[in-house]
Design a protein around this motif. Structure first.
Motif, PDB file in Angstrom:
ATOM      1  N   ARG A 165       0.836  -1.210   0.000  1.00 60.49           N
ATOM      2  CA  ARG A 165       0.000   0.000   0.000  1.00 60.49           C
ATOM      3  C   ARG A 165       0.863   1.250   0.000  1.00 60.49           C
ATOM      4  N   ALA A 166       1.960   1.214   0.808  1.00 56.42           N
ATOM      5  CA  ALA A 166       2.843   2.382   0.896  1.00 56.42           C
ATOM      6  C   ALA A 166       3.499   2.652  -0.458  1.00 56.42           C
ATOM      7  N   LEU A 167       3.950   1.580  -1.143  1.00 58.27           N
ATOM      8  CA  LEU A 167       4.600   1.772  -2.449  1.00 58.27           C
ATOM      9  C   LEU A 167       3.614   2.366  -3.460  1.00 58.27           C
ATOM     10  N   LEU A 168       2.384   1.811  -3.488  1.00 53.98           N
ATOM     11  CA  LEU A 168       1.383   2.331  -4.438  1.00 53.98           C
ATOM     12  C   LEU A 168       1.041   3.782  -4.107  1.00 53.98           C
ATOM     13  N   THR A 226       9.859  -0.335  -9.775  1.00 49.39           N
ATOM     14  CA  THR A 226       9.584   0.557 -10.904  1.00 49.39           C
ATOM     15  C   THR A 226       8.154   0.350 -11.401  1.00 49.39           C
ATOM     16  N   THR A 227       7.619   1.408 -11.969  1.00 54.17           N
ATOM     17  CA  THR A 227       6.304   1.322 -12.597  1.00 54.17           C
ATOM     18  C   THR A 227       6.178   2.467 -13.602  1.00 54.17           C
ATOM     19  N   THR A 228       5.109   2.421 -14.382  1.00 55.82           N
ATOM     20  CA  THR A 228       4.859   3.518 -15.307  1.00 55.82           C
ATOM     21  C   THR A 228       3.474   4.086 -15.013  1.00 55.82           C
ATOM     22  N   GLU A 283       4.881   7.842 -17.803  1.00 57.02           N
ATOM     23  CA  GLU A 283       6.167   8.257 -17.221  1.00 57.02           C
ATOM     24  C   GLU A 283       6.697   7.182 -16.280  1.00 57.02           C
ATOM     25  N   GLU A 284       7.998   6.920 -16.448  1.00 60.93           N
ATOM     26  CA  GLU A 284       8.604   5.888 -15.608  1.00 60.93           C
ATOM     27  C   GLU A 284       8.875   6.440 -14.210  1.00 60.93           C
ATOM     28  N   ARG A 285       8.545   5.647 -13.204  1.00 59.71           N
ATOM     29  CA  ARG A 285       8.779   6.076 -11.821  1.00 59.71           C
ATOM     30  C   ARG A 285       9.571   5.007 -11.064  1.00 59.71           C
ATOM     31  N   VAL A 286      10.417   5.442 -10.163  1.00 56.96           N
ATOM     32  CA  VAL A 286      11.193   4.488  -9.357  1.00 56.96           C
ATOM     33  C   VAL A 286      10.920   4.748  -7.881  1.00 56.96           C
ATOM     34  N   ALA A 287      11.051   3.700  -7.087  1.00 60.10           N
ATOM     35  CA  ALA A 287      10.811   3.866  -5.640  1.00 60.10           C
ATOM     36  C   ALA A 287      11.646   2.861  -4.863  1.00 60.10           C
TER      37      ALA A 287
END
Lengths: 202, 202
Positions: free
Chosen positions: B45-48, B81-83, B87-91
């Motif tokens: 949940r925190a990552l999303l 990673t996700t888009t 746009e590509e996003r990293v966490a």
């Protein structure tokens, strides 16, 4: 029996309220009451722990010697708090996260040990259970009243729902621990003045 | 058996202690799986939330996470990673020491680590109602799309939330300045670590 139950409830919730008369359980009264939700969860934890600890101490009192009595009472109280903590972590994880270390601190609440010593050691299990539950309810009553004032004035909300209009300036002091000192002090004063007046009338 | 005798004291104390430890172990064992599962759901949940991806409930969060988020490791550092909107996003998930204990949080960035996309907390032990308010939405929302200035984010004391994405600063929680300062320190350290690991830093 019914008469006993009513008498115990009246004594624990009003006449000998553990916070207002015995001045026990003050730490958590100061700490958690700036948020009504935290206060309710914490109070329910204290009610259950006090009730069940009293019940267990009363059941086992014939096996506790004078030397080991308090050690065992601490063990019993700590066990119920750990069970509560595990239950919250497993089934109410959001509440567990919000309360963080405060659940564990229920162990140090003097009310629980106070009732085990003062009542459960010399009464039957069911009466002790009732004594614990009502002593906890008396604690909850005071905490909820203080939390109502602190959250309302400190955040302009109740249970997280905004009550005051946008332009409301929150009373920052109400969010911080010193406000609980003032409120509790005022509450103690009013309550004891009321008791004295009631006593004079009799 | 006389409960006050030395033998009875040792015997009953040991027996009661063993009984309670056994019950606690069993309850701990029974809830272990559920507690671990909750921890995983909190991380997902925190990552999303940090990525800015919405979901309705835990089941949907897990489904979205499996479908849309991938991960790779640089040494022992995991990058998610996700888009989102092309746009590509990293966490990543970071840990740092705050006022009372460690804080674990997810922080998402744009691909170049020039902006924070969002932040969410997984674990914290700050004072409920004071430092514990770092988990509230108004505090977290200050970091949405925040540009990362040279030298990192700066903390402002006295504001009620800085939502300007270009300001490079955020407002402290009233009454919890120490926790807010810890957040400033550990967030800047997390930003540095992400830059270093992805090769964008010095």
């Amino acid at each position: 029996m019914m008469n006993d139950l009513t008498k115990i409830a009246k004594r624990n919730i009003l006449l000998e309220n553990q916070i207002l008369v015995a001045t026990l359980g003050i730490c958590s009264t100061l700490a958690v009451t700036n948020n009504l939700f935290n206060t309710v969860i914490m109070s329910v934890g204290v009610i259950l722990t006090t009730g069940l600890s009293n019940f267990t101490v009363s059941l086992l009192k014939d096996f506790m010697s004078r030397k080991s009595r308090m050690t065992l009472e601490t063990l019993i109280i700590a066990s119920y708090v750990i069970i509560l903590d595990l239950f919250l972590k497993a089934y109410l994880p959001d509440a567990s996260k919000t309360l963080g270390p405060y659940v564990g601190l229920i162990i140090t609440n003097c009310i629980i040990m106070g009732r085990a010593e003062a009542f459960a050691q010399s009464n039957g299990p069911l009466l002790s259970l009732w004594d614990g539950l009502t002593a906890g309810a008396g604690y909850m009553l005071v905490l909820v009243v203080i939390a109502l004032v602190r959250e309302f004035l400190g955040f302009g909300s109740l249970l997280g729902v905004r009550i005051m209009p946008e332009g409301f300036t929150p009373w920052t002091i109400m969010v911080m621990a010193p406000s609980a000192f003032f409120l509790l002090g005022a509450f103690l004063w009013m309550f004891n003045a009321f008791l004295m007046k009631a006593g004079e009338k009799k | 058996m006389n409960k006050e005798s030395r033998f009875a004291t040792i015997f009953y104390t040991s027996l009661i202690t063993f009984g309670f430890v056994l019950v606690l172990s069993l309850i701990n064992f029974a809830t272990l799986g559920k507690v671990k599962q909750n921890e995983e759901i909190f991380a997902v949940r925190a990552l999303l939330n940090a990525f800015g991806i919405g979901y309705k409930n835990d089941a949907e969060a897990l489904k979205i996470y499996e479908e849309r988020v991938s991960q790779f490791a640089i040494d022992d550092f995991t990058v998610y990673t996700t888009t989102v909107d092309g746009e590509e996003r990293v966490a990543s998930i970071f840990t740092g020491d705050a006022l009372w204990g460690s804080i674990r949080f997810a922080m998402a960035f744009d691909k170049e680590v020039e902006r924070i996309i969002g932040v969410d907390f997984i674990d914290q032990n700050e004072t409920p109602g004071l430092g514990g308010r770092i988990t509230e939405k108004w505090f977290r929302d200050q970091f949405v799309n925040k540009r990362i200035p040279e030298g990192g984010l700066t903390l402002r004391v006295g504001g009620t939330g800085d939502y300007d994405p270009e300001s490079g600063r955020f407002d402290a929680i009233t009454g919890a300045t120490s926790t807010s300062k810890s957040v400033e320190r550990i967030f800047n350290r997390a930003i540095e670590e992400m830059k270093r690991k992805l090769g964008g830093g010095q």
